[in-house]
Structure formats: structure tokens, C-alpha cells
Design a protein around this motif. Structure first.
Motif, mmCIF file in Angstrom:
data_model
loop_
_atom_site.group_PDB
_atom_site.id
_atom_site.type_symbol
_atom_site.label_atom_id
_atom_site.label_comp_id
_atom_site.label_asym_id
_atom_site.label_seq_id
_atom_site.Cartn_x
_atom_site.Cartn_y
_atom_site.Cartn_z
ATOM 1 N N SER A 87 2.134 -12.403 10.296
ATOM 2 C CA SER A 87 1.808 -11.015 10.579
ATOM 3 C C SER A 87 1.739 -10.232 9.284
ATOM 4 C CB SER A 87 2.871 -10.386 11.496
ATOM 5 O OG SER A 87 2.635 -9.008 11.655
ATOM 6 N N SER A 88 0.747 -9.342 9.194
ATOM 7 C CA SER A 88 0.701 -8.384 8.094
ATOM 8 C C SER A 88 1.219 -7.038 8.570
ATOM 9 C CB SER A 88 -0.739 -8.239 7.577
ATOM 10 O OG SER A 88 -1.613 -7.848 8.621
ATOM 11 N N ASN A 89 1.906 -7.037 9.705
ATOM 12 C CA ASN A 89 2.403 -5.812 10.313
ATOM 13 C C ASN A 89 3.888 -5.906 10.634
ATOM 14 O OD1 ASN A 89 1.982 -3.198 11.169
ATOM 15 N ND2 ASN A 89 0.307 -3.722 12.542
ATOM 16 N N ALA A 93 3.166 -7.057 16.092
ATOM 17 C CA ALA A 93 1.803 -7.591 15.978
ATOM 18 C C ALA A 93 1.736 -8.968 15.324
ATOM 19 C CB ALA A 93 0.912 -6.607 15.224
ATOM 20 N N ARG A 95 0.555 -12.818 14.838
ATOM 21 C CA ARG A 95 -0.690 -13.547 15.107
ATOM 22 C C ARG A 95 -0.353 -15.035 15.201
ATOM 23 N NH1 ARG A 95 -2.628 -9.502 11.030
ATOM 24 N NH2 ARG A 95 -2.095 -10.974 9.395
ATOM 25 N N THR A 104 -7.188 -13.625 12.490
ATOM 26 C CA THR A 104 -6.533 -12.951 11.372
ATOM 27 C C THR A 104 -6.685 -11.439 11.426
ATOM 28 O OG1 THR A 104 -8.515 -13.244 10.004
ATOM 29 C CG2 THR A 104 -6.807 -14.945 9.844
ATOM 30 N N ASP A 105 -7.303 -10.916 12.459
ATOM 31 C CA ASP A 105 -7.530 -9.481 12.610
ATOM 32 C C ASP A 105 -6.193 -8.736 12.653
ATOM 33 O OD1 ASP A 105 -8.342 -6.928 13.346
ATOM 34 O OD2 ASP A 105 -9.823 -7.651 14.787
ATOM 35 N N PHE A 106 -6.027 -7.717 11.781
ATOM 36 C CA PHE A 106 -4.771 -6.979 11.756
ATOM 37 C C PHE A 106 -4.818 -5.692 12.572
ATOM 38 C CE2 PHE A 106 -7.131 -5.864 7.871
ATOM 39 C CZ PHE A 106 -7.214 -4.478 7.969
ATOM 40 N N ASP A 107 -5.907 -5.454 13.296
ATOM 41 C CA ASP A 107 -5.986 -4.276 14.133
ATOM 42 C C ASP A 107 -5.055 -4.416 15.335
ATOM 43 O OD1 ASP A 107 -6.938 -1.802 15.074
ATOM 44 O OD2 ASP A 107 -8.359 -2.815 16.396
ATOM 45 N N THR A 260 5.468 -4.641 6.744
ATOM 46 C CA THR A 260 5.253 -5.675 5.729
ATOM 47 C C THR A 260 5.239 -5.067 4.329
ATOM 48 O OG1 THR A 260 4.050 -7.108 7.240
ATOM 49 C CG2 THR A 260 3.594 -7.382 4.893
#
Length: 730
Positions: A87-89, A93, A95, A104-107, A260
Motif C-alpha cells: 500500500s502507498s496509503n 487501502a 492492494r 497498483t492504482d492508489f485511488d 505512508t
């Protein structure tokens, strides 16, 4: 990670495995045997050995041991063959990826091809997927398309969690731990029978960590990195007779912590090794308010089961709600080219962004009718309805926030039939019809109105044959087709770009596998070989000069590989588990081109088209490790008639993995590994336990993801944690 360390880790794993084999060879006199594993992969209780699906299970107690270091649901990554998570969040969220398929969508509105099922309820949006795990009885990872019984958006598989249900006796536990950087957790649960027909189970989690990362730009010590995650669940069970059962599940969560941590220029152009700009304990943020994150979740579901003479009727009604926000210094540093000072490294322009879920409401209803006999023919059929409303706001701070509303409504009819053609062979056929509708409405900062819609109706199916060779071996083959519904991406509206739409993707997958018990039921060895082909795979092109998110469809993607699971009772006091997966993925689209690093600071390996976009034909999918190896060993030694000393260790090793759709010399990993240890004493026949534990004991700094539009920014894994854990059962 150096080549020497990689070789040492692999030699250690090989040596330990050899020791396991040797020990097992001299332990034949012991009478210990493996317990049977029961799964609900086909929405009914079955022995794992009888299910014609590639399934790996994990007990909830094992997950709790892993999570003592402050980890969340992402810690399942690499500990189960074929499974990755990142996760980049932060702690929301996550993934997930199975057999290389993920997103890989971070939305916050992104769809995923891996479905998360918690207590038989789908957690569709990524924020819901992050609900903390506690008092879990069993985790099941089902690999391959699961569209017949679990619906659309399962082309890669599902990760399924089942909470402990209330029983008829008073029982429970209390687990507490404390470790490095103030990492702490309390997990507790209790079953309270109110009467012969009514009982309640109450469980809860408190997990936290002190702030420990300094902000070198502001001079503030211990400015970020901490969190507090609190969650609770109440399950009430009412069963007035042997034919009827009602289960009411009410749960909630509140999170207040740090998103993150993005680290500017920790990769040097031409290398994927962390450089001197990397300092695990310090970052230099001039924006983002030290990356705060806060979320709240609430949900409830009611499961009603009525057993008649030959059929069983099940109804599951569920509601989930969430809201919250994350703010981040996206460039990971300070300064810009027009300022006299920059750090660390070049920061072409400042970038901070806040993404928030203003409101998320999800409602689902399932009705299922199933056979309830011991006959050769078994069947189930049902109706499923899904509806959610999601409002997401994005604030890039150089302009007004933009708000996007997503609506998704879907319904389906499904059925499955299993028939014993003989005492040894069972044929299973399933089919599901799904109708899915998505809508987007938005207005950007300058008043431009956007509306998009996408819909699909499609048939999913599977056919499988399971054959019992003897009491110790079964073999199976399975062919399945599933799909992911169309996706609409609207985050770019905040950056004055139009939304993008991807049509549905369709996967056809085949696998052959075996499930076996060996050595007088002391060894369980399961394996599968698979091949899948995806048509119109939905991909997310992230980055470029403007850090946009654009949905695209690839003409075709293929993947093939194998997975193995091993569980071994070498003796009454020594046991091992191991898993290996190999996963080769390949994009096949000679015209598909995506934007590359907007900063120009990365080294693109792929050929470029006339517009400077990378041609990604032939690339592996992102976040799809070529190899995953995991290993655990547990040793116990009797100290007295009622007390034991125990020692357990766990390790995983990843093969090469690209972080983006396009390939670079910077954004990939190879040979990353982590290890953990736990040892202590149990007393009073296991009622009490005291232990010391370590997570990431070699303090590896492994790349987990990157941001490529401004500089060579990346984020890494959790640091080493040592701690003390206590538990008591009653």
C-alpha cells in the motif's frame, strides 16, 4: 540487500530444510499426526483435501504472532505462496495480488481483481479491505478465478477471513505485547453464553506505536510514524432449535496515525540500491503536516440459516460504512529549483496531496439455497445484490479540492452442482450471471462537469474434477473463466484531466493439482500447476510528468507457474511449514505505451515510442514476484509436566519484482527477505504464555513501492521490532 546476504539467506533456508528432513527420518516412532483442515472455499464445510481449488490456509493464532510487531493485513504478503500485498496509503487501502494479478492504482475508488471476504461479506472498496484482523479463526487464500460462487472482481482469487463464532461455553483470552518504539497491542475475546439458545462473543483489538521518525526540515523529533488502531466486534448467536441459527455481527474501527512515509531521492539514477539520502529515522518534509491519517469504519451483517429435511436456506444481509482522510508530502523532501536550498536531492517542485473518503456506504444481500443430504448429487443456487455509494475528495492544494461520486450497482444469479460419479471421483460445475453498472459524477475546481458510466453483463463458469487416489492422495483439475467489471478512474479530475474508463477484463484459467498426506499423516504436501490468459486486462498507468492515473486495457496477458505447501510434524516437539511459488507473467500488446518518470531521473529499460512513452510489450506485471519462498520452524521442549519451552522462526524470500508497468534500473527488487523469531514458556498446559519476539530481525530495508513523477522517491518496509508478549486463556 547485498548478493552475499541473499546467498546466505538461501543457504540458511536450504540447510534448515535439510535438517528438517533428517530429523523427520528418525522420528517415525512418535504417534503425532496432523489435524484435518476444514475450509469453506465452496461455501460449505469440506476437508481441504477434497476441494478442487488451490487453497492455502493460516490459523488466526499464527497471524496474531506475526502481527505482534505492529503489522497489519499486509503482513500476509509472501507468507502464503503466490500472494503479495502492499500500500502507498499506510494502514488503509491495501492492494492485493495473487498469481501476479492485482492493481497498483492508489485511488480510493480503485477496483481490485483480488476480492477480500470477511465473515462471508465482500469488502469491495480498498478502505474496507483494511479492517484490522483479530479473533480470526481461519484465513483462506483461494487462487484462480472464483467468479461462480463469489462474483465479479475475483479473477485473481480471494482472501477469506472467518472470525471465531460464539459457542456454548465460557472461554476467551487476553494477549498483550510491547516492543521497540512503543509498539504495543492488546487482543482480547470472550464467549458468554446467555442461555441454552443465545450466546455472545465480544472481541477487540488495540494496536499502537509511538511517533519515531524525525522531521529534519522542521527540526521536530519523533514527528511521525506512530499510530493507534482500535477495533471491536460483537457476534451474537441465536439458535432456538437444531434447524435455525441467526448470527448478528456488529463491528467498528477507528484509526489515527501516519500515512505512508515517502522518501525523496533515496534511489540513485541507474541503481535500485538505497543511497545515502536514506535515513530510516529521519525525513525532510516541508509540507503534508507530517503525513497524518485518520479513518473510521462501521459495519453490521446478519446471517440467517434454516435447515430443512433436504435443503438449507441461507440469507446474508450486510452494511458497511467508512470515512476518513490521508495527507502526504508526496515529493518526500523540501525545496524547488528556484530555491537556494533543496533536500534531500533535487525537488523540481513541491507536491502535497490529501485524499479523503467523505462517505462510503455499501449494502449487500445474498440468498442461497443448498442441498442438505449425503447423496451423490450436491447443489447450491442463489441470488446476490450489491450496491455502494462512494464520495472521494482530492485536494492538491494548488487549486480547490475536487469531489468525485462513484455509484456501483450489481446483481447476479449463481449455481453449482457437484456429482460423485463414483466413490472416488467428483465432478463440479458452476455458473454465474452478473449484471454490473457503474456511474461517476464530478465537478473540478474550475466548474467543469464530468459524467461517465460503464456497464457489463457476463457469464462466469468453472468445471472441476476431483479424484481420490487413496486415503492419502487426491488429484484435481479445474478450468474456470471469470471477469472484473469495468472501472472508472476519476482522480485526475483534481489535476484538470478527464476521467478514464477501462472495459471489463476476462480471464480463462486452468490448473492441475494434488493434495496429499504422507509419512503416516505426519506430512501434508499440496501443489498445483497453472496457466491463465487474460483478455483486455485492466492496467493502471501511474506517473508521468503530472503524476496522473490513467486506466488502459492490454490486449492480452498470460501467466503460468506453480505453488506448493508443506506442513511437517518431524516429531512430537518439532514441526515445519514451507511454501514455494513460481509466477511468470507477460504482457502481450505491441502498441501499449505508458508514461515514464516525469522527473527524467530514472533509467527506462523499455523502448520508447515517438511520444516518449515506454512500450511495455513483454514486461512482467508490476508487484508480481517471480519467486516467493516462505519457511517456519517450531520447536518445543517440556520443562515440567505442565510447562514447555518453545522456539519458532519464520522467513520469506522474494524473487525479482517490478514496481511499475514500465521497467527501469531503479524501480525493481530482487532477493528481498525478512525473518522473525518468537520464544518463551507456556504454563499450566498452555493456559499462560510469556515470550520475546522479533520482527524483521535483520533490519532489512526493502523497497515496497515508489513515486516517479518528481524525483526518485520510494517507500520501504517496517523496521526491526523486538518485544515482550504475554497471554492468558480462560
Amino acid at each position: 540487500m547485498t548478493t552475499t546476504l541473499r546467498k546466505s539467506a538461501m543457504m540458511l533456508a536450504a540447510g534448515t530444510s535439510f535438517a528438517a528432513l533428517s530429523t523427520g527420518a528418525f522420528a517415525q516412532a512418535d504417534s503425532v499426526t496432523l489435524e484435518e483442515i476444514v475450509v469453506t472455499a465452496q461455501k460449505r464445510e469440506q476437508s481441504l483435501q477434497d476441494v478442487p481449488i488451490s487453497v492455502t490456509t493460516m490459523r488466526g493464532e499464527k497471524y496474531d504472532n506475526f502481527a505482534a510487531g505492529g503489522g497489519d493485513i499486509r503482513l500476509l504478503a509472501a507468507r502464503i505462496p503466490g500472494l503479495n500485498a502492499e500500500s502507498s496509503n499506510g494502514r488503509v487501502a491495501p492492494r492485493f495480488y495473487i498469481r501476479g494479478l492485482g492493481n497498483t492504482d492508489f485511488d480510493l475508488a480503485a477496483s481490485q481483481p483480488v476480492s477480500i471476504i470477511m465473515d462471508e461479506v465482500v469488502m469491495e472498496r480498498v478502505v474496507l479491505k483494511s479492517f484490522p484482523l483479530f479473533d480470526v479463526e481461519r484465513i483462506e487464500v483461494l487462487r484462480g478465478p472464483q467468479g461462480t460462487l463469489f462474483g465479479r472482481n475475483t479473477p485473481a482469487g480471494i482472501v477469506k477471513f472467518d472470525s471465531v463464532k460464539p459457542g456454548d461455553e465460557v472461554e476467551g483470552y487476553l494477549k498483550a505485547s510491547y516492543g521497540s518504539r512503543g509498539t504495543r497491542s492488546i487482543r482480547t475475546a470472550a464467549t458468554l453464553p446467555v442461555s441454552d439458545t443465545f450466546s455472545v462473543r465480544v472481541s477487540g483489538l488495540y494496536a499502537g506505536r509511538d511517533d519515531w521518525i524525525d522531521n529534519g526540515y522542521t527540526g521536530q523529533d519523533d514527528a511521525m510514524g506512530g499510530f493507534e488502531d482500535v477495533a471491536g466486534r460483537v457476534i451474537a448467536r441465536f439458535s432456538p432449535n437444531e434447524n435455525f441459527e441467526a448470527l448478528l455481527n456488529v463491528h467498528a474501527r477507528t484509526l489515527d496515525g501516519t500515512a505512508t512515509i515517502f522518501r525523496a531521492n533515496v534511489l540513485t539514477t541507474g541503481s535500485n540500491e538505497l543511497n545515502d539520502n536514506y535515513d530510516r529515522d529521519t525525513v525532510y518534509f516541508d509540507e503534508g503536516d507530517n503525513n497524518p491519517q485518520e479513518y473510521d469504519n462501521f459495519g453490521a451483517n446478519l446471517k440467517l440459516t434454516y435447515d430443512m429435511d433436504t435443503v438449507s436456506l441461507t440469507s446474508i444481509t450486510a452494511f458497511e460504512q467508512a470515512d476518513g482522510r490521508s495527507l502526504g508530502d508526496i515529493d518526500g523532501g523540501y525545496g524547488a529549483v528556484y530555491l537556494p536550498e533543496m533536500g534531500p536531492g533535487v525537488i523540481p517542485f513541491n507536491s502535497q496531496t490529501q485524499d479523503s473518503v467523505d462517505d462510503l456506504d455499501q449494502f449487500t444481500q445474498e440468498f442461497r439455497l443448498a442441498s442438505n443430504t449425503d447423496e451423490a448429487l450436491q447443489w447450491q443456487a442463489g441470488f446476490y445484490y450489491f450496491k455502494d455509494d462512494l464520495t472521494v475528495s482530492t485536494n492538491p492544494f494548488f487549486t480547490s479540492p475536487s469531489t468525485v461520486t462513484h455509484e456501483n450497482e450489481a446483481w447476479s444469479l449463481f449455481g453449482q452442482v457437484s456429482y460423485d460419479t463414483s466413490d472416488a471421483t467428483t465432478v463440479t460445475v458452476g455458473v454465474r450471471y452478473t449484471d454490473d453498472q457503474k456511474d461517476l459524477d464530478a465537478v473540478n475546481a474550475v466548474g467543469v462537469i464530468f459524467t461517465e458510466e460503464a456497464s457489463a453483463d457476463r457469464l462466469s463458469w468453472d468445471i472441476a474434477v476431483n479424484h481420490i487416489v487413496d486415503d492419502n492422495l487426491s488429484v484435481y483439475t479445474r478450468l474456470a473463466q471469470g471477469f472484473r467489471a469495468p472501472s472508472i478512474q476519476g482522480r485526475d479530475i483534481a489535476f484538470f484531466a478527464a476521467p478514464s474508463v477501462a472495459k471489463e477484463e476476462v480471464i480463462t484459467s486452468g490448473e492441475v493439482g494434488f493434495k496429499s498426506t504422507l509419512n503416516d499423516n505426519r506430512v501434508r504436501l499440496n501443489g498445483s500447476v497453472y496457466y491463465w490468459q487474460m483478455k483486455d486486462q485492466q492496467l493502471t498507468a501511474v506517473g508521468g510528468t503530472n503524476n496522473l492515473i490513467q486506466l488502459v486495457n492490454a490486449d492480452k496477458t498470460v501467466g503460468y507457474g506453480f505453488e506448493t505447501d508443506l506442513e511437517w510434524l518431524a516429531s512430537e516437539n518439532l514441526s515445519f511449514t514451507a511454501g514455494i511459488s513460481y509466477n511468470k507473467t507477460k504482457l502481450k500488446d505491441d502498441t501499449l505505451a505508458v508514461g515514464t518518470c516525469g522527473s527524467g531521473m530514472c533509467t527506462v529499460v523499455n523502448s520508447l515510442n515517438a511520444d516518449g512513452f515506454a512500450l511495455v510489450d513483454g514486461n512482467a506485471l508490476p508487484q508480481a514476484p517471480l519467486w516467493l519462498v516462505n519457511f517456519t520452524a517450531t520447536y518445543t521442549y517440556p520443562v515440567s509436566d505442565s510447562s514447555d519451552f518453545f522456539f519458532t522462526t519464520d522467513w520469506f524470500l522474494e524473487g525479482k519484482k517490478n514496481l511499475f508497468l514500465y521497467e527501469t534500473r531503479e524501480y525493481y527488487t530482487n532477493g528481498d527477505f525478512e525473518g522473525g523469531v518468537r520464544m518463551g514458556l507456556t504454563f499450566n498446559d498452555g493456559q499462560y504464555e510469556v515470550a520475546v519476539f522479533g520482527r524483521n530481525i535483520t533490519n532489512e530495508s526493502n523497497l515496497k513501492g515508489g513515486i516517479d513523477f518528481n524525483n526518485n522517491t520510494a517507500f520501504v518496509n517496517e523496521p526491526r521490532t523486538w518485544g515482550l508478549a504475554l497471554s492468558a486463556k480462560f
